[in-house]
Design an enzyme around this catalytic site. Structure first.
Site, PDB file in Angstrom:
ATOM      1  N   ARG A 131       0.752 -10.181  -0.119  1.00 55.73           N
ATOM      2  CA  ARG A 131      -0.346  -9.211  -0.224  1.00 55.73           C
ATOM      3  C   ARG A 131      -1.335  -9.638  -1.308  1.00 55.73           C
ATOM      4  O   ARG A 131      -2.556  -9.578  -1.111  1.00 55.73           O
ATOM      5  CB  ARG A 131       0.240  -7.828  -0.518  1.00 55.73           C
ATOM      6  CG  ARG A 131      -0.767  -6.713  -0.805  1.00 55.73           C
ATOM      7  CD  ARG A 131      -0.002  -5.410  -0.963  1.00 55.73           C
ATOM      8  NE  ARG A 131      -0.723  -4.403  -1.727  1.00 55.73           N
ATOM      9  CZ  ARG A 131      -1.537  -3.480  -1.198  1.00 55.73           C
ATOM     10  NH1 ARG A 131      -1.756  -3.475   0.100  1.00 55.73           N
ATOM     11  NH2 ARG A 131      -2.127  -2.581  -1.957  1.00 55.73           N
ATOM     12  N   HIS A 137      -6.342   0.832  -2.424  1.00 58.88           N
ATOM     13  CA  HIS A 137      -6.335   1.144  -3.860  1.00 58.88           C
ATOM     14  C   HIS A 137      -7.199   2.376  -4.136  1.00 58.88           C
ATOM     15  O   HIS A 137      -8.297   2.505  -3.591  1.00 58.88           O
ATOM     16  CB  HIS A 137      -6.874  -0.029  -4.675  1.00 58.88           C
ATOM     17  CG  HIS A 137      -5.930  -1.186  -4.739  1.00 58.88           C
ATOM     18  ND1 HIS A 137      -6.334  -2.463  -5.073  1.00 58.88           N
ATOM     19  CD2 HIS A 137      -4.599  -1.260  -4.515  1.00 58.88           C
ATOM     20  CE1 HIS A 137      -5.289  -3.269  -5.066  1.00 58.88           C
ATOM     21  NE2 HIS A 137      -4.225  -2.563  -4.729  1.00 58.88           N
ATOM     22  N   TYR A 152      -7.737  -9.095  -9.225  1.00 59.68           N
ATOM     23  CA  TYR A 152      -7.818 -10.333  -8.441  1.00 59.68           C
ATOM     24  C   TYR A 152      -8.982 -11.217  -8.874  1.00 59.68           C
ATOM     25  O   TYR A 152      -9.013 -12.401  -8.535  1.00 59.68           O
ATOM     26  CB  TYR A 152      -7.905 -10.013  -6.943  1.00 59.68           C
ATOM     27  CG  TYR A 152      -6.671  -9.298  -6.465  1.00 59.68           C
ATOM     28  CD1 TYR A 152      -5.443  -9.956  -6.402  1.00 59.68           C
ATOM     29  CD2 TYR A 152      -6.714  -7.945  -6.109  1.00 59.68           C
ATOM     30  CE1 TYR A 152      -4.296  -9.298  -6.002  1.00 59.68           C
ATOM     31  CE2 TYR A 152      -5.575  -7.281  -5.707  1.00 59.68           C
ATOM     32  CZ  TYR A 152      -4.368  -7.960  -5.654  1.00 59.68           C
ATOM     33  OH  TYR A 152      -3.229  -7.304  -5.260  1.00 59.68           O
ATOM     34  N   LYS A 173       1.184   4.498   0.460  1.00 57.72           N
ATOM     35  CA  LYS A 173       1.323   4.942  -0.930  1.00 57.72           C
ATOM     36  C   LYS A 173       0.265   5.989  -1.247  1.00 57.72           C
ATOM     37  O   LYS A 173      -0.908   5.810  -0.934  1.00 57.72           O
ATOM     38  CB  LYS A 173       1.168   3.733  -1.857  1.00 57.72           C
ATOM     39  CG  LYS A 173       1.516   4.021  -3.310  1.00 57.72           C
ATOM     40  CD  LYS A 173       1.475   2.751  -4.126  1.00 57.72           C
ATOM     41  CE  LYS A 173       1.869   3.007  -5.572  1.00 57.72           C
ATOM     42  NZ  LYS A 173       1.835   1.758  -6.383  1.00 57.72           N
ATOM     43  N   ARG A 219       1.911  -3.817   2.196  1.00 53.99           N
ATOM     44  CA  ARG A 219       3.156  -3.683   1.453  1.00 53.99           C
ATOM     45  C   ARG A 219       4.287  -3.760   2.477  1.00 53.99           C
ATOM     46  O   ARG A 219       4.112  -3.394   3.641  1.00 53.99           O
ATOM     47  CB  ARG A 219       3.212  -2.356   0.703  1.00 53.99           C
ATOM     48  CG  ARG A 219       2.065  -2.126  -0.273  1.00 53.99           C
ATOM     49  CD  ARG A 219       2.157  -0.747  -0.899  1.00 53.99           C
ATOM     50  NE  ARG A 219       1.078  -0.504  -1.863  1.00 53.99           N
ATOM     51  CZ  ARG A 219      -0.065   0.109  -1.581  1.00 53.99           C
ATOM     52  NH1 ARG A 219      -0.293   0.536  -0.339  1.00 53.99           N
ATOM     53  NH2 ARG A 219      -0.982   0.291  -2.506  1.00 53.99           N
ATOM     54  N   HIS A 248       5.629  -9.134  -1.871  1.00 57.68           N
ATOM     55  CA  HIS A 248       4.363  -8.589  -2.358  1.00 57.68           C
ATOM     56  C   HIS A 248       3.375  -9.698  -2.710  1.00 57.68           C
ATOM     57  O   HIS A 248       2.162  -9.462  -2.753  1.00 57.68           O
ATOM     58  CB  HIS A 248       4.613  -7.690  -3.568  1.00 57.68           C
ATOM     59  CG  HIS A 248       3.643  -6.552  -3.679  1.00 57.68           C
ATOM     60  ND1 HIS A 248       3.605  -5.500  -2.792  1.00 57.68           N
ATOM     61  CD2 HIS A 248       2.652  -6.314  -4.578  1.00 57.68           C
ATOM     62  CE1 HIS A 248       2.650  -4.662  -3.142  1.00 57.68           C
ATOM     63  NE2 HIS A 248       2.050  -5.138  -4.212  1.00 57.68           N
TER      64      HIS A 248
END
Length: 371
Positions: A321, A344, A353, A254, A229, A318
Protein backbone atom coordinates in the site's frame (compact mmCIF):
# COMPACT_ATOMS: atom_id res chain seq x y z
CA UNK A 1 -9.94 -33.11 8.90
CA UNK A 2 -9.35 -29.55 10.11
CA UNK A 3 -5.75 -28.76 10.96
CA UNK A 4 -4.06 -26.26 13.26
CA UNK A 5 -0.37 -25.34 13.33
CA UNK A 6 1.44 -24.26 16.50
CA UNK A 7 4.44 -21.99 15.93
CA UNK A 8 6.98 -20.50 18.35
CA UNK A 9 7.37 -16.73 18.54
CA UNK A 10 8.03 -13.85 20.93
CA UNK A 11 5.51 -11.14 21.78
CA UNK A 12 5.92 -8.26 24.24
CA UNK A 13 9.14 -9.83 25.52
CA UNK A 14 7.47 -13.17 26.21
CA UNK A 15 7.84 -16.56 24.52
CA UNK A 16 4.47 -17.40 22.98
CA UNK A 17 2.80 -20.12 20.92
CA UNK A 18 1.06 -18.85 17.79
CA UNK A 19 -2.11 -20.71 16.77
CA UNK A 20 -2.27 -20.64 12.97
CA UNK A 21 -5.07 -22.05 10.81
CA UNK A 22 -6.88 -21.34 7.51
CA UNK A 23 -9.85 -19.13 8.33
CA UNK A 24 -12.59 -21.25 9.85
CA UNK A 25 -15.36 -19.81 12.02
CA UNK A 26 -15.75 -23.02 14.06
CA UNK A 27 -12.04 -23.11 14.93
CA UNK A 28 -12.08 -19.38 15.74
CA UNK A 29 -15.03 -19.69 18.14
CA UNK A 30 -13.58 -22.82 19.76
CA UNK A 31 -10.28 -21.03 20.43
CA UNK A 32 -12.13 -18.09 21.99
CA UNK A 33 -13.46 -20.45 24.65
CA UNK A 34 -9.98 -20.44 26.20
CA UNK A 35 -9.53 -17.26 28.29
CA UNK A 36 -5.74 -17.79 28.24
CA UNK A 37 -5.64 -17.30 24.46
CA UNK A 38 -5.35 -13.73 23.14
CA UNK A 39 -5.46 -12.12 19.70
CA UNK A 40 -2.49 -10.03 18.56
CA UNK A 41 -2.77 -7.47 15.78
CA UNK A 42 1.03 -7.39 15.63
CA UNK A 43 1.31 -11.14 15.02
CA UNK A 44 -2.03 -11.31 13.14
CA UNK A 45 -2.66 -14.48 15.08
CA UNK A 46 -4.13 -15.99 18.22
CA UNK A 47 -1.43 -16.76 20.78
CA UNK A 48 -0.86 -18.14 24.27
CA UNK A 49 2.08 -17.79 26.65
CA UNK A 50 4.55 -20.61 25.96
CA UNK A 51 4.61 -23.22 28.72
CA UNK A 52 4.13 -26.98 29.07
CA UNK A 53 0.86 -26.41 30.86
CA UNK A 54 -0.53 -24.19 28.10
CA UNK A 55 0.66 -26.59 25.40
CA UNK A 56 -1.19 -29.42 27.14
CA UNK A 57 -4.23 -27.13 27.45
CA UNK A 58 -4.26 -26.54 23.68
CA UNK A 59 -3.89 -30.24 22.86
CA UNK A 60 -6.72 -31.19 25.22
CA UNK A 61 -8.95 -28.43 23.86
CA UNK A 62 -8.44 -29.37 20.19
CA UNK A 63 -8.56 -33.12 20.87
CA UNK A 64 -12.22 -32.76 21.85
CA UNK A 65 -12.92 -31.80 18.24
CA UNK A 66 -10.55 -34.48 16.87
CA UNK A 67 -8.64 -31.88 14.87
CA UNK A 68 -5.09 -32.37 13.62
CA UNK A 69 -2.46 -30.33 15.51
CA UNK A 70 0.94 -29.80 13.85
CA UNK A 71 3.58 -28.83 16.42
CA UNK A 72 6.78 -29.98 14.67
CA UNK A 73 8.31 -26.49 14.53
CA UNK A 74 7.47 -26.01 18.19
CA UNK A 75 9.48 -29.08 19.13
CA UNK A 76 12.51 -27.97 17.13
CA UNK A 77 12.51 -24.43 18.46
CA UNK A 78 15.31 -23.54 20.82
CA UNK A 79 13.96 -20.99 23.25
CA UNK A 80 15.71 -17.69 22.72
CA UNK A 81 16.91 -15.98 25.90
CA UNK A 82 14.83 -12.94 26.70
CA UNK A 83 16.25 -9.71 28.00
CA UNK A 84 16.00 -9.20 31.70
CA UNK A 85 13.10 -6.89 32.32
CA UNK A 86 11.06 -5.47 35.11
CA UNK A 87 8.38 -7.89 36.20
CA UNK A 88 5.16 -6.88 37.91
CA UNK A 89 3.11 -9.75 39.33
CA UNK A 90 -0.56 -8.77 39.40
CA UNK A 91 -3.25 -10.53 41.45
CA UNK A 92 -6.31 -12.06 39.78
CA UNK A 93 -9.59 -10.18 39.50
CA UNK A 94 -12.31 -10.78 42.01
CA UNK A 95 -15.60 -12.21 40.80
CA UNK A 96 -17.23 -8.80 41.23
CA UNK A 97 -14.59 -6.96 39.16
CA UNK A 98 -14.63 -9.71 36.55
CA UNK A 99 -18.39 -9.22 36.16
CA UNK A 100 -17.87 -5.47 35.87
CA UNK A 101 -15.25 -6.06 33.18
CA UNK A 102 -17.76 -8.14 31.20
CA UNK A 103 -20.31 -5.30 31.45
CA UNK A 104 -17.63 -2.86 30.29
CA UNK A 105 -16.90 -5.05 27.25
CA UNK A 106 -20.60 -5.13 26.33
CA UNK A 107 -20.74 -1.34 26.73
CA UNK A 108 -17.83 -0.98 24.31
CA UNK A 109 -19.54 -3.30 21.83
CA UNK A 110 -22.67 -1.15 21.99
CA UNK A 111 -20.49 1.79 20.94
CA UNK A 112 -19.88 -0.17 17.72
CA UNK A 113 -16.11 -0.17 18.16
CA UNK A 114 -14.18 -2.77 16.17
CA UNK A 115 -13.69 -6.22 17.66
CA UNK A 116 -9.93 -5.67 17.98
CA UNK A 117 -10.42 -2.34 19.78
CA UNK A 118 -12.98 -3.84 22.17
CA UNK A 119 -10.66 -6.75 23.03
CA UNK A 120 -7.65 -4.46 23.49
CA UNK A 121 -9.47 -1.97 25.75
CA UNK A 122 -10.91 -4.83 27.81
CA UNK A 123 -7.50 -6.45 28.20
CA UNK A 124 -5.66 -3.28 29.29
CA UNK A 125 -8.49 -2.34 31.66
CA UNK A 126 -8.21 -5.77 33.26
CA UNK A 127 -4.52 -5.05 33.92
CA UNK A 128 -5.43 -1.67 35.41
CA UNK A 129 -8.03 -3.22 37.74
CA UNK A 130 -5.58 -5.92 38.84
CA UNK A 131 -3.01 -3.19 39.52
CA UNK A 132 -5.61 -1.39 41.65
CA UNK A 133 -6.01 -4.56 43.75
CA UNK A 134 -2.22 -4.80 44.09
CA UNK A 135 -2.02 -1.25 45.44
CA UNK A 136 -4.94 -1.84 47.81
CA UNK A 137 -6.56 1.50 47.10
CA UNK A 138 -10.29 2.06 46.97
CA UNK A 139 -11.13 5.20 44.96
CA UNK A 140 -9.92 5.79 41.42
CA UNK A 141 -7.49 8.69 41.37
CA UNK A 142 -5.02 10.52 39.18
CA UNK A 143 -2.21 9.20 41.36
CA UNK A 144 -3.30 5.58 40.82
CA UNK A 145 -3.46 6.05 37.04
CA UNK A 146 -0.05 7.75 36.97
CA UNK A 147 1.46 4.93 39.07
CA UNK A 148 -0.05 2.34 36.72
CA UNK A 149 1.34 4.23 33.75
CA UNK A 150 4.81 4.26 35.33
CA UNK A 151 4.96 0.76 36.86
CA UNK A 152 3.08 -1.30 34.28
CA UNK A 153 4.09 0.53 31.09
CA UNK A 154 7.22 2.67 31.49
CA UNK A 155 9.29 0.46 33.82
CA UNK A 156 8.37 -2.63 31.78
CA UNK A 157 9.61 -0.79 28.65
CA UNK A 158 6.40 -1.33 26.72
CA UNK A 159 5.92 0.39 23.38
CA UNK A 160 4.44 3.85 22.85
CA UNK A 161 1.58 2.27 20.88
CA UNK A 162 0.73 -0.03 23.78
CA UNK A 163 0.93 2.88 26.21
CA UNK A 164 -1.60 4.78 24.09
CA UNK A 165 -3.90 1.77 24.08
CA UNK A 166 -3.69 1.53 27.88
CA UNK A 167 -4.49 5.21 28.34
CA UNK A 168 -7.38 5.01 25.88
CA UNK A 169 -8.75 1.90 27.59
CA UNK A 170 -8.58 3.38 31.10
CA UNK A 171 -10.24 6.62 29.93
CA UNK A 172 -13.06 4.61 28.33
CA UNK A 173 -13.50 2.65 31.56
CA UNK A 174 -13.77 5.85 33.61
CA UNK A 175 -16.38 7.09 31.12
CA UNK A 176 -18.24 3.79 31.51
CA UNK A 177 -18.16 4.24 35.31
CA UNK A 178 -19.33 7.86 34.86
CA UNK A 179 -16.35 9.05 36.88
CA UNK A 180 -14.71 12.43 36.43
CA UNK A 181 -11.14 12.62 37.67
CA UNK A 182 -9.73 16.11 37.35
CA UNK A 183 -7.19 16.97 36.35
CA UNK A 184 -6.48 13.79 34.34
CA UNK A 185 -2.93 14.78 33.45
CA UNK A 186 -1.92 11.65 31.54
CA UNK A 187 -1.63 12.47 27.86
CA UNK A 188 -1.07 10.13 24.97
CA UNK A 189 2.67 10.10 24.19
CA UNK A 190 3.72 10.94 20.66
CA UNK A 191 4.77 8.05 18.48
CA UNK A 192 8.14 7.99 16.81
CA UNK A 193 7.85 9.39 13.30
CA UNK A 194 9.26 6.67 11.10
CA UNK A 195 9.15 6.74 7.32
CA UNK A 196 7.45 3.73 5.71
CA UNK A 197 9.49 1.18 3.78
CA UNK A 198 8.83 1.45 0.04
CA UNK A 199 9.55 -1.08 -2.69
CA UNK A 200 10.80 -0.10 -6.12
CA UNK A 201 8.95 -1.16 -9.28
CA UNK A 202 11.59 -3.83 -9.90
CA UNK A 203 11.17 -5.18 -6.37
CA UNK A 204 7.40 -5.32 -6.81
CA UNK A 205 7.90 -7.26 -10.05
CA UNK A 206 10.31 -9.64 -8.33
CA UNK A 207 7.73 -10.48 -5.65
CA UNK A 208 4.94 -11.08 -8.19
CA UNK A 209 7.23 -13.15 -10.43
CA UNK A 210 7.91 -15.47 -7.51
CA UNK A 211 4.21 -16.17 -6.94
CA UNK A 212 3.13 -19.30 -8.81
CA UNK A 213 -0.25 -19.74 -7.12
CA UNK A 214 -2.92 -17.76 -9.03
CA UNK A 215 -4.94 -16.85 -5.92
CA UNK A 216 -1.85 -15.66 -4.06
CA UNK A 217 -0.66 -13.57 -7.00
CA UNK A 218 -4.10 -12.02 -7.45
CA UNK A 219 -4.41 -11.09 -3.76
CA UNK A 220 -1.01 -9.38 -3.50
CA UNK A 221 -1.52 -7.68 -6.87
CA UNK A 222 -4.80 -6.26 -5.56
CA UNK A 223 -3.11 -4.82 -2.47
CA UNK A 224 -0.58 -2.99 -4.63
CA UNK A 225 -2.79 -1.98 -7.60
CA UNK A 226 -5.59 -0.67 -5.37
CA UNK A 227 -3.55 0.59 -2.42
CA UNK A 228 -5.67 -1.49 -0.06
CA UNK A 229 -5.19 -2.49 3.54
CA UNK A 230 -5.21 -6.28 3.94
CA UNK A 231 -8.46 -6.17 5.93
CA UNK A 232 -10.12 -4.17 3.15
CA UNK A 233 -9.01 -6.67 0.51
CA UNK A 234 -10.23 -9.68 2.50
CA UNK A 235 -13.61 -8.01 3.12
CA UNK A 236 -14.20 -7.33 -0.58
CA UNK A 237 -17.16 -9.12 -2.11
CA UNK A 238 -17.52 -10.13 -5.73
CA UNK A 239 -20.02 -7.35 -6.43
CA UNK A 240 -17.57 -4.69 -5.15
CA UNK A 241 -15.59 -4.91 -8.39
CA UNK A 242 -17.04 -2.40 -10.87
CA UNK A 243 -15.37 -3.29 -14.18
CA UNK A 244 -17.57 -0.88 -16.16
CA UNK A 245 -16.35 2.16 -14.24
CA UNK A 246 -12.94 0.55 -13.53
CA UNK A 247 -13.33 1.12 -9.79
CA UNK A 248 -13.19 -0.96 -6.62
CA UNK A 249 -15.82 -0.14 -4.00
CA UNK A 250 -14.24 -0.37 -0.53
CA UNK A 251 -17.05 -0.57 2.02
CA UNK A 252 -16.92 0.34 5.72
CA UNK A 253 -13.14 0.54 5.88
CA UNK A 254 -11.12 2.20 8.66
CA UNK A 255 -13.27 4.85 10.34
CA UNK A 256 -16.41 3.11 9.01
CA UNK A 257 -16.08 4.94 5.69
CA UNK A 258 -16.81 3.86 2.12
CA UNK A 259 -14.55 4.90 -0.75
CA UNK A 260 -13.59 4.02 -4.30
CA UNK A 261 -10.12 3.13 -5.49
CA UNK A 262 -8.60 2.31 -8.87
CA UNK A 263 -9.18 -0.93 -10.78
CA UNK A 264 -6.12 -1.49 -12.96
CA UNK A 265 -6.67 -2.69 -16.54
CA UNK A 266 -3.79 -5.17 -16.20
CA UNK A 267 -5.04 -6.36 -12.83
CA UNK A 268 -8.57 -6.86 -14.22
CA UNK A 269 -7.18 -9.40 -16.71
CA UNK A 270 -5.52 -11.29 -13.85
CA UNK A 271 -8.69 -11.01 -11.74
CA UNK A 272 -10.86 -12.51 -14.49
CA UNK A 273 -8.46 -15.41 -14.86
CA UNK A 274 -8.61 -15.96 -11.11
CA UNK A 275 -12.42 -15.74 -11.05
CA UNK A 276 -12.80 -18.39 -13.74
CA UNK A 277 -10.41 -20.71 -11.89
CA UNK A 278 -11.75 -20.32 -8.34
CA UNK A 279 -15.34 -19.08 -8.82
CA UNK A 280 -15.70 -17.26 -5.47
CA UNK A 281 -19.30 -17.05 -4.27
CA UNK A 282 -19.44 -14.29 -1.65
CA UNK A 283 -16.03 -12.92 -0.74
CA UNK A 284 -13.60 -12.18 -3.55
CA UNK A 285 -10.99 -14.26 -1.73
CA UNK A 286 -12.23 -17.37 0.03
CA UNK A 287 -10.41 -20.07 1.93
CA UNK A 288 -11.57 -23.53 2.85
CA UNK A 289 -15.31 -24.22 2.84
CA UNK A 290 -15.85 -20.91 1.00
CA UNK A 291 -15.11 -18.95 4.18
CA UNK A 292 -13.33 -15.61 4.15
CA UNK A 293 -9.58 -15.86 3.47
CA UNK A 294 -7.48 -15.22 6.57
CA UNK A 295 -4.98 -12.48 7.36
CA UNK A 296 -2.46 -15.06 8.60
CA UNK A 297 -2.62 -16.95 5.29
CA UNK A 298 -1.99 -13.72 3.36
CA UNK A 299 1.02 -12.90 5.55
CA UNK A 300 2.40 -16.39 4.93
CA UNK A 301 2.02 -15.92 1.17
CA UNK A 302 4.12 -12.74 1.20
CA UNK A 303 6.73 -14.24 3.48
CA UNK A 304 7.14 -17.22 1.17
CA UNK A 305 7.51 -14.98 -1.91
CA UNK A 306 10.07 -12.76 -0.16
CA UNK A 307 12.29 -15.75 0.62
CA UNK A 308 12.71 -16.31 -3.12
CA UNK A 309 13.78 -12.71 -3.77
CA UNK A 310 16.90 -10.84 -2.66
CA UNK A 311 14.93 -8.07 -0.97
CA UNK A 312 16.48 -7.22 2.40
CA UNK A 313 13.99 -4.52 3.44
CA UNK A 314 11.49 -5.26 6.20
CA UNK A 315 8.43 -5.84 4.03
CA UNK A 316 4.85 -6.39 5.20
CA UNK A 317 1.55 -6.52 3.36
CA UNK A 318 1.09 -2.84 4.23
CA UNK A 319 4.33 -2.06 2.37
CA UNK A 320 2.48 -2.76 -0.89
CA UNK A 321 0.00 0.00 0.00
CA UNK A 322 2.85 2.39 0.85
CA UNK A 323 4.53 1.57 -2.46
CA UNK A 324 1.30 2.20 -4.40
CA UNK A 325 0.99 5.71 -2.90
CA UNK A 326 4.66 6.56 -3.41
CA UNK A 327 4.69 5.42 -7.04
CA UNK A 328 1.54 7.46 -7.76
CA UNK A 329 3.23 10.55 -6.30
CA UNK A 330 6.40 9.92 -8.30
CA UNK A 331 4.27 9.71 -11.46
CA UNK A 332 2.87 13.18 -10.78
CA UNK A 333 -0.52 12.31 -9.26
CA UNK A 334 -1.98 15.14 -7.16
CA UNK A 335 -1.64 14.31 -3.48
CA UNK A 336 -5.33 15.14 -2.90
CA UNK A 337 -6.34 12.31 -5.24
CA UNK A 338 -3.95 9.96 -3.44
CA UNK A 339 -5.57 10.96 -0.15
CA UNK A 340 -9.00 9.96 -1.51
CA UNK A 341 -7.74 6.66 -2.94
CA UNK A 342 -6.11 5.70 0.37
CA UNK A 343 -9.05 6.84 2.49
CA UNK A 344 -7.03 9.21 4.70
CA UNK A 345 -8.99 11.69 6.82
CA UNK A 346 -6.28 14.30 6.75
CA UNK A 347 -3.84 15.32 3.99
CA UNK A 348 -1.17 15.37 6.71
CA UNK A 349 -1.27 11.56 6.79
CA UNK A 350 -0.76 11.39 3.03
CA UNK A 351 2.03 13.98 3.11
CA UNK A 352 4.39 11.38 4.61
CA UNK A 353 4.86 9.99 1.11
CA UNK A 354 6.48 13.23 0.00
CA UNK A 355 9.39 12.26 2.28
CA UNK A 356 10.03 8.90 0.60
CA UNK A 357 9.53 9.75 -3.06
CA UNK A 358 12.62 9.86 -5.28
CA UNK A 359 11.26 12.45 -7.71
CA UNK A 360 12.00 15.56 -5.67
CA UNK A 361 15.22 14.23 -4.16
CA UNK A 362 16.68 13.38 -7.56
CA UNK A 363 16.28 17.01 -8.66
CA UNK A 364 18.56 18.23 -5.87
CA UNK A 365 22.19 18.61 -6.88
CA UNK A 366 24.55 17.24 -4.25
CA UNK A 367 27.33 19.77 -3.41
CA UNK A 368 29.83 16.90 -3.15
CA UNK A 369 29.55 16.48 -6.92
CA UNK A 370 31.02 19.99 -7.34
CA UNK A 371 34.30 19.06 -5.63
Amino acid sequence: MKSITLLPNTHRNCNVIMIVFPFDEEIKQHIKLLPEVKWSRTLSSFYIISSKGNLHLLFTHFRRKKWLVDYQKLRKEVTRPLKERYKLVLPQLSEELNSELIRFKKWLQQKRLSENTVNTYTEVTAFFLRYKILKKVEPYSVKLIEQFNYDFIYKANRSVSYQNQCINGVKKFLLFKNLEINPLSIERPKKEKQLPAVLSIDEIKAIFNNLTNLKHKTLLSLLYSGGLRIGEALNLRVEDIDSKRMLIHVKQAKGKKDRYTLLSVSFLKLLREYYLAYKPKIYLFEGQNKKQYSNASAQAVLKKALKKTKITKRVTLHTLRHSFATHLLENGTDIRYIQELLGHNSPKTTMIYTHVTNTSLNNIKNPFDEL
